[in-house]
Design a protein around this motif. Sequence first.
Motif, PDB file in Angstrom:
ATOM      1  N   ARG A  33      37.445  -4.852 -15.265  1.00 52.20           N
ATOM      2  CA  ARG A  33      38.450  -5.616 -16.424  1.00 52.20           C
ATOM      3  C   ARG A  33      38.931  -7.064 -15.659  1.00 52.20           C
ATOM      4  O   ARG A  33      38.958  -8.022 -16.358  1.00 52.20           O
ATOM      5  N   GLU A  34      39.169  -7.039 -14.255  1.00 50.14           N
ATOM      6  CA  GLU A  34      39.906  -8.170 -13.679  1.00 50.14           C
ATOM      7  C   GLU A  34      38.790  -9.104 -13.508  1.00 50.14           C
ATOM      8  O   GLU A  34      38.962 -10.231 -13.755  1.00 50.14           O
ATOM      9  N   ARG A  37      37.303 -11.254 -16.670  1.00 48.71           N
ATOM     10  CA  ARG A  37      38.224 -12.007 -17.735  1.00 48.71           C
ATOM     11  C   ARG A  37      37.595 -13.540 -17.846  1.00 48.71           C
ATOM     12  O   ARG A  37      37.461 -14.072 -17.025  1.00 48.71           O
ATOM     13  N   TRP A  38      37.584 -13.739 -19.020  1.00 51.95           N
ATOM     14  CA  TRP A  38      36.918 -15.053 -19.387  1.00 51.95           C
ATOM     15  C   TRP A  38      38.134 -16.120 -19.394  1.00 51.95           C
ATOM     16  O   TRP A  38      39.191 -16.173 -19.636  1.00 51.95           O
ATOM     17  N   ARG A  85      32.883 -17.455 -17.087  1.00 52.54           N
ATOM     18  CA  ARG A  85      33.342 -16.491 -16.276  1.00 52.54           C
ATOM     19  C   ARG A  85      32.022 -16.304 -15.261  1.00 52.54           C
ATOM     20  O   ARG A  85      30.891 -16.381 -15.529  1.00 52.54           O
ATOM     21  N   ARG A 107      36.096 -18.808  -9.517  1.00 50.19           N
ATOM     22  CA  ARG A 107      36.895 -19.064 -10.628  1.00 50.19           C
ATOM     23  C   ARG A 107      37.487 -20.450 -10.703  1.00 50.19           C
ATOM     24  O   ARG A 107      37.667 -21.080 -11.682  1.00 50.19           O
TER      25      ARG A 107
END
Length: 157
Positions: A33-34, A37-38, A85, A107
């Motif tokens: 989930r982390e 992230r888009w 991402r 990122r």
Amino acid sequence: MKRAVLGATMLGGAGVGVMRWLSSRQTKVRTEREAGRWLMVTINRRPEEVVPDGRLPEPLARLGETIEVQVREAPGDRGTELGARPVAPMAGGMNEVMARLGGEDPRQMVRRALRESKCLIETGEVLRGDEVTMTRPVPGGTLADLASHRAGGGVRP
């Protein structure tokens, strides 16, 4: 003089505290989930103009297979949402901190590529802020230089 020594001691103590906190954390791979992230930008153009013939804008194309890209119409007929991402999972803890400080965080690279893509599509060029020039060293000048240098990679699009 006493205030300067006290301030330096407090800053040094805070740095030691942060380093202790970071080293006490377990280095772990972020959860799906982390890591999944888009990062998104909204571009004031139709999807056909954002990715003509399925070709990505040059800043995103440079990242190649290291990223996933998503293109969709923005809600309310407000242009196009362009998202990306990193594909590879990112390590946490001290490795992540060092990558961010060194400008090698995936990122940050995706964020920069999205921002540059938005600028190229909307204006035809990548807009850059003016360089901050200081004629003489001032207290905190090194911190100001570091902050202005790092702002190119850390500001959200």
